[in-house]
Design an enzyme around this catalytic site. Structure first.
Site, PDB file in Angstrom:
ATOM      1  N   CYS A 314      10.703   4.987   6.555  1.00  0.00           N
ATOM      2  CA  CYS A 314       9.471   5.620   7.038  1.00  0.00           C
ATOM      3  C   CYS A 314       9.535   5.940   8.526  1.00  0.00           C
ATOM      4  O   CYS A 314       9.273   7.071   8.948  1.00  0.00           O
ATOM      5  CB  CYS A 314       8.260   4.727   6.721  1.00  0.00           C
ATOM      6  SG  CYS A 314       8.251   3.147   7.608  1.00  0.00           S
ATOM      7  N   HIS A 359       4.241   0.302   7.983  1.00  0.00           N
ATOM      8  CA  HIS A 359       4.569   1.645   7.482  1.00  0.00           C
ATOM      9  C   HIS A 359       4.004   2.690   8.437  1.00  0.00           C
ATOM     10  O   HIS A 359       3.050   2.426   9.180  1.00  0.00           O
ATOM     11  CB  HIS A 359       3.980   1.829   6.081  1.00  0.00           C
ATOM     12  CG  HIS A 359       4.452   3.069   5.378  1.00  0.00           C
ATOM     13  ND1 HIS A 359       5.778   3.278   5.062  1.00  0.00           N
ATOM     14  CD2 HIS A 359       3.783   4.166   4.937  1.00  0.00           C
ATOM     15  CE1 HIS A 359       5.895   4.452   4.438  1.00  0.00           C
ATOM     16  NE2 HIS A 359       4.698   5.003   4.364  1.00  0.00           N
ATOM     17  N   HIS A 371       5.597  11.394   4.038  1.00  0.00           N
ATOM     18  CA  HIS A 371       6.237  10.157   4.496  1.00  0.00           C
ATOM     19  C   HIS A 371       7.390   9.793   3.575  1.00  0.00           C
ATOM     20  O   HIS A 371       7.466  10.235   2.424  1.00  0.00           O
ATOM     21  CB  HIS A 371       5.210   9.012   4.542  1.00  0.00           C
ATOM     22  CG  HIS A 371       4.573   8.698   3.222  1.00  0.00           C
ATOM     23  ND1 HIS A 371       4.306   7.422   2.805  1.00  0.00           N
ATOM     24  CD2 HIS A 371       4.135   9.504   2.217  1.00  0.00           C
ATOM     25  CE1 HIS A 371       3.732   7.440   1.622  1.00  0.00           C
ATOM     26  NE2 HIS A 371       3.614   8.695   1.241  1.00  0.00           N
TER      27      HIS A 371
END
Length: 396
Positions: A314, A359, A371
């Site tokens: 990520c 994240h 993402h």
């Protein structure tokens, strides 16, 4: 479940007494069996919905664990680099300490030599002066000797000052190296604290994941039992309906058509995410970055990776997207949570970072993010509020 089992028993009883049943009684019996099938189907649908919900939550945990694992890799790498720096500082400190001791020794030797010389001159100074006054030597020779002695003293004093300055300089360098080492050790301790926190969090997430796995396994067993019961009920119903007269066949066909009308097939179309970006408020550069990131949807997720084509995690995905546009942001999701300036989610624009627990994603507008999600899904587009948003950071 109780209704379903009763329905199977009713169906078996109907089969055994089928030959002596009138049409009206037969129709009522079929209706009861259909109701039982509907109940069983509803139960099976509820179980499957529960399985889907549990799997979504397990995917979310998997995503968090993969992000956390990438964070741990980055932390361990940082700790290794800090340990190397500390080792180099320790070597420099040892060398500097040796240089300091050598400079201190030279300074002490010079001071002792000067002390001896001064004591010698003091002890012999009067006789030497008298000898020069009453000797045949000229006054100029005497002055030359005095001047020479003074120059020797001045030279010795200059050397002593240089040795002292060298010692002080080396000592200051020594103290600076010790301070640098202490700072590196403090950074290492902080990183180790982050690692311990991440390790504890990983254990918690693994326990939750195992719990979800156990729930999913039990739910799948329930689903298999419900499906087997449903198949048995359907088989019994088909057997009865195959023996029904044409009128009953027509009624069954109409019922099937009505059931199909109640549950039409779902048709989904592709979303033009570029138009989502264009319709959102924000800067042109932010929209360019959002559209650029969307080009890599479908590419793989790789823990610790920063390649938009071969795989990224990520924070590696957002890091590389910004880097390709000339923006240097931190590598980890934890650090990216503090980059740029913070804005409220209601003011989010394409190109902003959307930060979650462990994240990070890139906002594209319209309540959507792009993402690097999980190894199973890769880079994808999701709803921005699919998880709790901790921060929105604007870099551009």
């Amino acid at each position: 479940m109780k209704k379903c089992m009763m329905a199977v028993a009713v169906a078996a009883l109907l089969i055994s007494t089928l030959s002596g049943t009138t049409l009206d009684t037969w129709a009522t019996t079929i209706k009861e069996l259909e109701d039982a099938i509907s109940d069983t189907q509803n139960q099976l649908d509820n179980i499957n919905d529960n399985i889907s919900n549990l799997e979504d939550q397990q995917d979310l945990l998997e995503e968090q664990m993969e992000d956390l694992n990438a964070e741990l890799i980055n932390i361990l790498t940082s700790i290794e680099l800090l340990e190397d720096d500390i080792a180099r500082k320790e070597t420099d400190i040892q060398l500097t300490q040796q240089a300091y001791e050598a400079a201190q020794q030279k300074e002490q030797e010079q001071a002792e030599a000067m002390a001896l010389q001064i004591r010698f001159m003091y002890e012999t100074g009067d006789d030497t002066l008298m000898n020069m006054l009453f000797s045949n030597a000229s006054f100029s020779n005497m002055l030359n000797r005095v001047t020479y002695a003074e120059s020797v003293n001045a030279y010795n004093q200059e050397m002593l000052n240089q040795y002292e300055a060298t010692r002080i300089e080396v000592h200051n360098l020594w103290e600076q190296l010790e301070a640098d080492k202490a700072s590196l050790e403090a950074d290492k301790a902080e990183m180790e604290g982050q690692k311990e926190y991440c390790d504890r969090l990983m254990v918690q997430l693994q326990e939750k994941s195992e719990n979800f796995a156990a729930q999913i396994a039990r739910a799948k067993q329930d689903a298999a039992a419900a499906k087997a019961l449903l198949q048995q009920e359907q088989k019994q119903l088909k057997k009865l309906k195959d023996e029904e007269r044409r009128k009953e066949e027509e009624r069954r066909r109409q019922a099937a058509l009505a059931a199909a009308a109640k549950n039409p097939p779902q048709v989904t179309g592709s979303t033009n995410y570029a138009s989502v970006v264009d319709n959102a408020a924000g800067s042109d550069k932010g929209k360019q970055i959002a559209k650029y990131a969307l080009q890599f949807v479908g590419n793989p997720y790789v823990a610790g990776g920063t390649s938009l084509t071969n795989g990224a995690d990520c924070s590696g995905f957002t890091y590389r997207v910004y880097q390709d546009y000339g923006y240097d942001i931190p590598r980890t999701s934890y650090s990216q949570r503090s980059v740029g300036i913070g804005v409220d989610y209601s003011e989010a624009q394409p190109g902003d970072l959307i930060c979650y627990e462990g994240h990070v994603a890139l906002y594209i507008g319209g309540g959507k993010i792009v993402h690097a999600s999980t190894q199973r899904t890769g880079i994808k587009v999701s709803n921005a509020n699919y998880r709790t948003i901790l921060a929105v950071r604007r870099v551009i």
